[in-house]
Structures are given as structure tokens and as C-alpha cells.
Design a protein around this motif. Structure first.
Motif, mmCIF file in Angstrom:
data_model
loop_
_atom_site.group_PDB
_atom_site.id
_atom_site.type_symbol
_atom_site.label_atom_id
_atom_site.label_comp_id
_atom_site.label_asym_id
_atom_site.label_seq_id
_atom_site.Cartn_x
_atom_site.Cartn_y
_atom_site.Cartn_z
ATOM 1 N N ASP A 54 17.679 6.489 -11.136
ATOM 2 C CA ASP A 54 17.543 6.827 -9.718
ATOM 3 C C ASP A 54 16.063 6.887 -9.342
ATOM 4 N N HIS A 55 15.517 5.756 -8.933
ATOM 5 C CA HIS A 55 14.104 5.707 -8.566
ATOM 6 C C HIS A 55 13.810 6.555 -7.337
ATOM 7 N N LEU A 56 14.724 6.565 -6.375
ATOM 8 C CA LEU A 56 14.491 7.301 -5.139
ATOM 9 C C LEU A 56 14.312 8.791 -5.418
ATOM 10 N N THR A 57 15.206 9.374 -6.209
ATOM 11 C CA THR A 57 15.103 10.798 -6.531
ATOM 12 C C THR A 57 13.834 11.094 -7.317
ATOM 13 N N TYR A 58 13.525 10.246 -8.280
ATOM 14 C CA TYR A 58 12.346 10.457 -9.124
ATOM 15 C C TYR A 58 11.067 10.464 -8.289
ATOM 16 N N PHE A 59 10.900 9.461 -7.428
ATOM 17 C CA PHE A 59 9.647 9.338 -6.691
ATOM 18 C C PHE A 59 9.548 10.327 -5.527
ATOM 19 N N THR A 60 10.646 10.580 -4.824
ATOM 20 C CA THR A 60 10.568 11.551 -3.725
ATOM 21 C C THR A 60 10.276 12.950 -4.258
ATOM 22 N N LYS A 61 10.765 13.260 -5.444
ATOM 23 C CA LYS A 61 10.465 14.553 -6.068
ATOM 24 C C LYS A 61 8.974 14.670 -6.355
ATOM 25 N N ARG A 62 8.392 13.609 -6.897
ATOM 26 C CA ARG A 62 6.960 13.612 -7.196
ATOM 27 C C ARG A 62 6.128 13.690 -5.916
ATOM 28 N N ALA A 66 3.367 16.657 -4.154
ATOM 29 C CA ALA A 66 1.967 16.306 -3.897
ATOM 30 C C ALA A 66 1.607 16.338 -2.420
ATOM 31 N N SER A 67 2.537 16.713 -1.559
ATOM 32 C CA SER A 67 2.310 16.656 -0.117
ATOM 33 C C SER A 67 1.186 17.592 0.323
ATOM 34 N N ARG A 68 0.398 17.154 1.307
ATOM 35 C CA ARG A 68 -0.711 17.936 1.853
ATOM 36 C C ARG A 68 -0.469 18.227 3.333
ATOM 37 N N ARG A 376 -10.657 3.581 1.705
ATOM 38 C CA ARG A 376 -10.144 4.675 0.882
ATOM 39 C C ARG A 376 -10.693 6.051 1.227
ATOM 40 N N ASP A 377 -11.879 6.144 1.786
ATOM 41 C CA ASP A 377 -12.476 7.454 2.038
ATOM 42 C C ASP A 377 -12.002 8.090 3.336
ATOM 43 N N HIS A 378 -11.236 7.355 4.141
ATOM 44 C CA HIS A 378 -10.868 7.856 5.464
ATOM 45 C C HIS A 378 -9.363 7.873 5.726
ATOM 46 N N GLU A 379 -8.605 7.030 5.065
ATOM 47 C CA GLU A 379 -7.190 6.855 5.413
ATOM 48 C C GLU A 379 -6.279 7.634 4.471
ATOM 49 N N ARG A 380 -5.319 8.331 5.065
ATOM 50 C CA ARG A 380 -4.389 9.160 4.307
ATOM 51 C C ARG A 380 -3.009 8.511 4.230
ATOM 52 N N SER A 381 -2.279 8.862 3.200
ATOM 53 C CA SER A 381 -0.910 8.388 3.025
ATOM 54 C C SER A 381 -0.029 8.900 4.159
ATOM 55 N N VAL A 382 0.860 8.038 4.668
ATOM 56 C CA VAL A 382 1.773 8.469 5.724
ATOM 57 C C VAL A 382 2.906 9.329 5.159
ATOM 58 N N VAL A 383 3.036 9.381 3.831
ATOM 59 C CA VAL A 383 4.111 10.168 3.208
ATOM 60 C C VAL A 383 3.598 11.510 2.700
ATOM 61 N N THR A 384 2.488 11.513 1.966
ATOM 62 C CA THR A 384 1.983 12.758 1.379
ATOM 63 C C THR A 384 0.761 13.319 2.094
ATOM 64 N N GLY A 385 0.107 12.528 2.934
ATOM 65 C CA GLY A 385 -1.096 12.995 3.608
ATOM 66 C C GLY A 385 -2.323 13.015 2.719
ATOM 67 N N ARG A 386 -2.262 12.372 1.556
ATOM 68 C CA ARG A 386 -3.378 12.407 0.610
ATOM 69 C C ARG A 386 -4.370 11.273 0.832
ATOM 70 N N LEU A 387 -5.636 11.549 0.506
ATOM 71 C CA LEU A 387 -6.642 10.508 0.370
ATOM 72 C C LEU A 387 -6.536 9.913 -1.027
ATOM 73 N N ALA A 388 -7.188 8.769 -1.241
ATOM 74 C CA ALA A 388 -7.149 8.121 -2.546
ATOM 75 C C ALA A 388 -7.680 9.043 -3.642
#
Length: 411
Positions: A54-62, A66-68, A376-388
């Protein structure tokens, strides 16, 4: 005197005492998880060395761990919507897309556009400068380099390692393939690659150039993934991306220049300093035929490559678990440009707009505010809100230094 019978019989050895087995072997933690309960490492899953059901469960859990927290102005997709989006396209006719920001140690910062074309597989393009967002840019054309066919579950990944650099979800959603406007065809029946978004008779009918065999197999393109397969065969894709970060009606054109049609994979080579530049054969989408900017050779050859690829991956141009049934060819250089008309812009030819005119937002609210890709220094993930750098920190990557020199297109 005779010995008593009890002393005359053979003496049996004493019965061995059963040792009590310790519930926990010496030197081991009683609370340590069993081997079957140990979660496989992300790097092992990405490399195909570990399999999960179950890739979906594995990755959404991770990703949820890590969400910000981010400012309201930052484009975000909730974990529930992210999971529903992926799950809703996990079938034979899914039309999911993802754009990854990839800070590769050798290739440097680039963006990976992946388009699902079957239940298991996605075609992939590396975009050295990202997606175009300015309708009046002097550099209207971009390069899109065809890379390996990826697994659909790769759309879920945010990761980092000292070997591959950081990877975060820049945007994700569904795609739509718009009809190609009527254009002249060459002697082989393939639509001319010189067609622009102004060369039209107003017809909305799709190009008849998709191979008959493919249309029969698909029963005629009806689902978006079937339209993508058919358009890919004609080497001209008018693509609308419905994402979270990207504006409404955002539409681009991907097309393969004539000199790239019969290109075959080349041997991997290191980039050279001072490499000569070449002009990509591709006019722009406007009547003024603005030319694409030159691109340096050498650096792009290494985009999205893995030195540990096995012979099977190189032979099929598909990573283990995916299938290259679409006919993708590694390292072909496509051109990418903003489809200004289908994105809602109109050309203002008034005197104040100059001799070439200016693309402006339509009176009906079409078009969007111009944007640029900042890196990389300015754009955040649309899922976790993290920078690189935060992805790298979460994955335990310390002291990583990516390739310097990346500059976005700001004009």
C-alpha cells in the motif's frame, strides 16, 4: 554376599534438566519490533529493493508527520485531498500529474513533470527551468527532456539523500489534453511541428494524425489518458494542468522538433565547461515567431538519471514495476511553451502595446497574474509546506551541497 537387585541393574545417567528459554535473547531489546514489523526504508522502496503493498498509506503517513505550518498565502493541499486525488486515479484510465522540484547533486535544480498514462506508469519530462508563467516573456520557449517511465506511486514521493538530492511536490492534480487545432500535415500524415496556437481555423476537432492502430486499441480516444497516448504519438501535446499552485486554465504545449524525432539514447557523458550552445528548432506561439532561447548542451544530458540503473531499465526506458507501452525514448529534447490563448490571454495590438503587441488578461477574467519559478530556496511543497532544505533535514541528510548556478527565468 549377593548385592541387592537395586544395585545390580545398570545405572542410567541422570535426566537432563530442561533449561528455561529466556523470553528475550540476551543482548536484545524486549520492545524491539519483529523483523516482519520493521518498516522498509524509503531509499530501498525508491530503488525497487523493498516492496510494499500500500504505497498510498505508506507515503501519506510519512508526509503527515513531516507537515509544516505555513502562511495562508502558500498554496497547500490537505492530506485528505492529496490521498483522495491519488486514490481516485488509481485505475486504468487515471489522469494524474505531479511536478517535482528536484535538487540533484550532479544535474542541479530542475523540475520533473510526470503524466500518468496507465494504472501503473507515467511518462516523465525534466524541465531545467520549470514551467513558464509569463505570457510576455522574452524567453517564451523552454526545454523538456524525456526521461525514464516512472511508477505511478512515484507521484507520492518527497524524499532526500546525499546521492539523489532533495525531491518535493511542487504541484499535483489532474491533467486534460485539449484538441489540437486543424493544421497542415506533411507527406507522412503527421501534423506540422510548426503549428502555433495562432494557426487555427477555429475548429475544435482533434488531429486525425493519431495512428489508426492506437485508436482501434483504445476504442477511439475518450479518456484523458487515451488522449495523452494519442497526442504523444503525434509528438504534439496541448496540455491543461489542474493543480493547486498553478492558476486556473493553465495550458502548455509540448512538441518534439523534427530533428529529435528519430533520436536514440546517447551514451552518458560528463558536462564540459564552455560547451557550445544551439538554437532549438521551434517557433513560438505568436505571429511574431519569437525564437526559443539557446540551451547549453551537456548539462541536460544528465537530468534525472541514476548511475545504478540496470541493463533492463536502460533497454526498456522504464523503472522496475512500470511499463513503457507508450513508446517513450530517453533523452529526447521536446520544446515547452505557454499556450497563451488557451490560458485565457488575448493579444493587445494597440499603439501603447508596441509593434509586437502585448498579451493581456481577457475581459471575461481569463488569464492569470504572471509568475516565475524561483527555485529550491523559496518554493514550498504543496503537500507538506517544506522547503528543500527541510526535506533534507527530515531525512537525516546533513551537509548536502547541491550544484550551484541555477537561475530562474525572470523576464
Amino acid at each position: 554376599m549377593d548385592a541387592p537387585p537395586s544395585l545390580a541393574r545398570e545405572i542410567s545417567p541422570p535426566r537432563a534438566l530442561k533449561r528455561r528459554r529466556l523470553s528475550v535473547p540476551a543482548g536484545k531489546d524486549a520492545n524491539a519490533p519483529k523483523q516482519d514489523d520493521v518498516e522498509p526504508k524509503l531509499a530501498a522502496i525508491e530503488a525497487g529493493k523493498a516492496k510494499i503493498d500500500d504505497h498510498l498509506t505508506y507515503f501519506t503517513k510519512r508526509l503527515s508527520k513531516a507537515s509544516r505550518q505555513t502562511a495562508p498565502i502558500v498554496a497547500r493541499l490537505t492530506r485528505e485531498d492529496f490521498a483522495a486525488l491519488y486514490d481516485g486515479n488509481d485505475h486504468d484510465h487515471g489522469n494524474h500529474f505531479v511536478v517535482h522540484q528536484h535538487n540533484h547533486p550532479r544535474a542541479g535544480v530542475h523540475y520533473d513533470l510526470r503524466l500518468q498514462f496507465s494504472k501503473s506508469s507515467s511518462i516523465s519530462f525534466a524541465l531545467p527551468k520549470g514551467l513558464p508563467g509569463n505570457p510576455n516573456s522574452r524567453s517564451i520557449g523552454r526545454m523538456a527532456i524525456e526521461t525514464r517511465v516512472h511508477n505511478y506511486w512515484n507521484h507520492l514521493i518527497e524524499s532526500a539523500s546525499s546521492k539523489t538530492g532533495s525531491l518535493l511536490i511542487w504541484d499535483t492534480g489532474t491533467y486534460e489534453v485539449l484538441p489540437r487545432k486543424t493544421a497542415s500535415s506533411n507527406r507522412n500524415g503527421i501534423p506540422s511541428l510548426q503549428t502555433t496556437d495562432d494557426d487555427s481555423d477555429g475548429s475544435d476537432s482533434p488531429s486525425p494524425a493519431a495512428p489508426t492502430k492506437l485508436n482501434n486499441k483504445c476504442g477511439g480516444p475518450g479518456h484523458e489518458n487515451e488522449k495523452l497516448i494519442a497526442a504523444f504519438q503525434t509528438r504534439y501535446i496541448r496540455l491543461r494542468l489542474h493543480g493547486t499552485r498553478l492558476p486556473d486554465n493553465y495550458t502548455v504545449i509540448l512538441r518534439l522538433p523534427t530533428n529529435e524525432i528519430i533520436k536514440r539514447p546517447t551514451a552518458r557523458r560528463k558536462s564540459r565547461k564552455g560547451a557550445k550552445t544551439q538554437q532549438i528548432e521551434n517557433p513560438s506561439d505568436s505571429e511574431n515567431e519569437e525564437q526559443l532561447q539557446p540551451q547549453e548542451q551537456g548539462d541536460e544530458e544528465d537530468l534525472d538519471t541514476d548511475t545504478d540503473e540496470d541493463a533492463q531499465t536502460r533497454a526498456t526506458n522504464a523503472y522496475p514495476g512500470s511499463q513503457n507501452t507508450i513508446g517513450s525514448v530517453h533523452q529526447r529534447h521536446w520544446s515547452l511553451q505557454l499556450d497563451r490563448q488557451n490560458s485565457g490571454f488575448v493579444l493587445d495590438r494597440s499603439e501603447s502595446s508596441g509593434s509586437k503587441g502585448t498579451w493581456v488578461r481577457g475581459r471575461d477574467g481569463g488569464g492569470f497574474e504572471a509568475f516565475i519559478v524561483r527555485g529550491r530556496d523559496h518554493e514550498r511543497s504543496v503537500v507538506t509546506g517544506r522547503l528543500a532544505k527541510e526535506v533534507e533535514s527530515d531525512e537525516g541528510v546533513e551537509g548536502y551541497v547541491g550544484r550551484a548556478g541555477w537561475v530562474g527565468i525572470e523576464y
